[in-house]
Scaffold this motif. Structure first.
Motif, short mmCIF file in Angstrom:
data_model
loop_
_atom_site.label_atom_id
_atom_site.label_comp_id
_atom_site.label_asym_id
_atom_site.label_seq_id
_atom_site.Cartn_x
_atom_site.Cartn_y
_atom_site.Cartn_z
N UNK A 81 -3.06 -3.24 -24.50
CA UNK A 81 -2.92 -2.45 -23.29
C UNK A 81 -3.80 -3.08 -22.20
N UNK A 82 -3.23 -3.36 -21.05
CA UNK A 82 -3.96 -4.00 -19.96
C UNK A 82 -4.05 -3.01 -18.80
N UNK A 83 -5.28 -2.75 -18.36
CA UNK A 83 -5.53 -1.74 -17.33
C UNK A 83 -6.24 -2.39 -16.16
N UNK A 84 -5.71 -2.15 -14.96
CA UNK A 84 -6.37 -2.64 -13.74
C UNK A 84 -7.02 -1.47 -13.02
N UNK A 85 -8.29 -1.61 -12.67
CA UNK A 85 -9.03 -0.60 -11.91
C UNK A 85 -8.73 -0.84 -10.44
N UNK A 86 -7.85 -0.03 -9.87
CA UNK A 86 -7.34 -0.24 -8.52
C UNK A 86 -8.24 0.44 -7.50
N UNK A 87 -9.24 -0.30 -7.04
CA UNK A 87 -10.21 0.19 -6.06
C UNK A 87 -9.98 -0.53 -4.74
N UNK A 88 -10.09 0.18 -3.64
CA UNK A 88 -9.99 -0.49 -2.34
C UNK A 88 -9.35 0.37 -1.29
N UNK A 89 -9.51 -0.06 -0.04
CA UNK A 89 -8.87 0.61 1.08
C UNK A 89 -7.45 0.07 1.26
N UNK A 90 -6.88 0.31 2.43
CA UNK A 90 -5.50 -0.09 2.70
C UNK A 90 -5.27 -1.59 2.57
N UNK A 91 -6.33 -2.36 2.64
CA UNK A 91 -6.18 -3.81 2.54
C UNK A 91 -5.74 -4.27 1.15
N UNK A 92 -6.14 -3.54 0.11
CA UNK A 92 -5.79 -3.94 -1.25
C UNK A 92 -4.65 -3.12 -1.85
N UNK A 93 -4.28 -2.02 -1.21
CA UNK A 93 -3.21 -1.18 -1.77
C UNK A 93 -1.88 -1.93 -1.87
N UNK A 94 -1.48 -2.76 -0.88
CA UNK A 94 -0.19 -3.44 -1.02
C UNK A 94 -0.10 -4.33 -2.26
N UNK A 95 -1.18 -5.05 -2.58
CA UNK A 95 -1.15 -5.94 -3.75
C UNK A 95 -1.04 -5.14 -5.04
N UNK A 96 -1.73 -4.00 -5.10
CA UNK A 96 -1.61 -3.15 -6.27
C UNK A 96 -0.20 -2.58 -6.39
N UNK A 97 0.34 -2.15 -5.25
CA UNK A 97 1.71 -1.62 -5.26
C UNK A 97 2.70 -2.67 -5.73
N UNK A 98 2.53 -3.89 -5.24
CA UNK A 98 3.43 -4.98 -5.66
C UNK A 98 3.30 -5.26 -7.16
N UNK A 99 2.07 -5.18 -7.67
CA UNK A 99 1.85 -5.41 -9.09
C UNK A 99 2.61 -4.39 -9.94
N UNK A 100 2.49 -3.12 -9.56
CA UNK A 100 3.19 -2.07 -10.31
C UNK A 100 4.70 -2.22 -10.16
#
Length: 367
Positions: A132-151
């Motif tokens: 199981x691989x878990x990413x701790x998605x911390x950050x403001x609007x600058x990092x949200x797009x990359x997390x969204x793309x990952x999911x």
């Protein structure tokens, strides 16, 4: 460096400092909301150059610093599980939870890895289908797009062993909450250029008008910051309270349309607790129902988590500008980068870290 030297020109810095001194008829109190701007002000000695006309107070613009303690403790519990590969940005490794941090979890045998992008986590999950691989998605609007793309990509590619522990923050509601505090001393506010480069600035004019506080979007180089301060002073001296954009070379009113579209596809607004500040409505995001299978909170049962801040840590007062880091009794005594009480002392964008690293050079002219 090409395209940067002009924003670090010492002669232009001196001219801007002189313009600030000549334009201001009194000493104004300003908050820079971004931790990157905080470090730039202190690193380049800009705070000392304008101190006679401007008192700078630091805002909660460090996403690592405002990640709630409960969420950090949940991350530690998940990262300690033997079946988990836990990934995060390097800043999070030494942020203290209630009893330990991710670096200690790793030292005890936990598979904790730092990554430069959440998309790195996607490849780790693809290469380790039995974990199981878990990413701790911390950050403001600058990092949200990359997390969204990952999911989004994990769902498209059928990578089911990946999940995210979401602790993203949305800045404008926090700005509004801070400006609306009864004890606010803020005359003007510098907004974060990189956040606005993603999200645009359509929400700020209403906040500036309603709170009667001018807001200027500024960049991160010495001339960016000083010009932003000068623009705020000009508004204050003429009785205006509007939004202005100093960082026009990077920020458009509509922001990054593709990034905003990806955020809206994967996430929806949610109330969020900010460490040291409290619950702020609609200041966070969570996964939409179509992507809820990738939510680490729902995937891992770690029991009830109740966390309390250390009684001696004054990070909350620092994050809303009530206290300067060096005014904290524990600064440099019970709280150091080697033994921190709170995240602002170890984060690369933390105000306490900035004062620890640069305070003795606060009078240096940038070169």
């Amino acid at each position: 460096m090409k395209y940067l030297d002009e924003y670090r020109d010492p002669e232009l810095v001196r001219k801007l400092v002189a313009a600030i001194e000549n334009r201001a008829t009194r000493r104004w109190t300003m908050m820079e909301i971004c931790g990157g701007q905080t470090h730039a002000f202190l690193r380049d000695g800009l705070d000392g150059l304008i101190a006679s006309r401007v008192e700078l107070i630091h805002g909660p613009g460090c996403p690592v610093c405002v990640t709630p303690l409960e969420r950090i403790d949940r991350a530690l519990a998940i990262a300690s599980r033997p079946e988990v590969i836990f990934t995060t940005f390097g800043d999070m490794l030494r942020v203290p939870g209630s009893t330990l941090d991710l670096a200690r979890v790793r030292a005890r045998g936990g598979d904790v890895r730092f990554v430069y992008s959440p998309l790195d986590t996607l490849e780790i999950a693809a290469q380790n289908p039995d974990r199981e691989v878990v990413f701790f998605a911390v950050g403001f609007e600058t990092t949200i797009p990359a997390t969204a793309l990952t999911v989004h990509e994990a769902k498209r590619r059928g990578i089911a062993n990946l999940s995210v522990l979401v602790s993203h923050m949305i800045v404008p509601p926090a700005v509004d909450a801070i400006l609306g505090r009864d004890d606010s001393r803020i005359d003007g506010l510098l907004a974060a250029g990189h956040v606005c480069a993603i999200m645009g600035h359509d929400v700020y004019p209403e906040i500036a008008q309603r709170r009667r506080v001018p807001i200027v979007i500024a960049g991160f180089e010495p001339t960016d910051l000083l010009e932003g301060v000068l623009m705020l002073i000009d508004q204050l001296e003429t009785g205006r309270h509007e939004l202005e954009n100093q960082y026009r070379r990077a920020v458009r009113p509509e922001g990054n349309v593709a990034a905003r579209r990806m955020i809206d596809e994967v996430y929806e607004p949610a109330d969020q607790t900010w460490r040291g500040i409290g619950l702020i409505p609609s200041s966070g995001v969570h996964l939409r129902s179509a992507y809820r299978a990738f939510d680490a909170v729902e995937r891992f049962e770690v029991g009830e988590i109740s966390a309390c801040e250390p009684a001696t840590c004054r990070a909350g007062d620092v994050l809303v500008g009530r206290l300067r880091p060096q005014e904290c009794p524990e600064f440099g005594v019970g709280c150091t980068p080697e033994s921190p009480l709170g995240a602002p002392m170890v984060s690369a964008e933390g105000a306490c870290s900035a004062h620890w690293r640069y305070a003795r050079r606060s009078e240096r002219v940038p070169v």
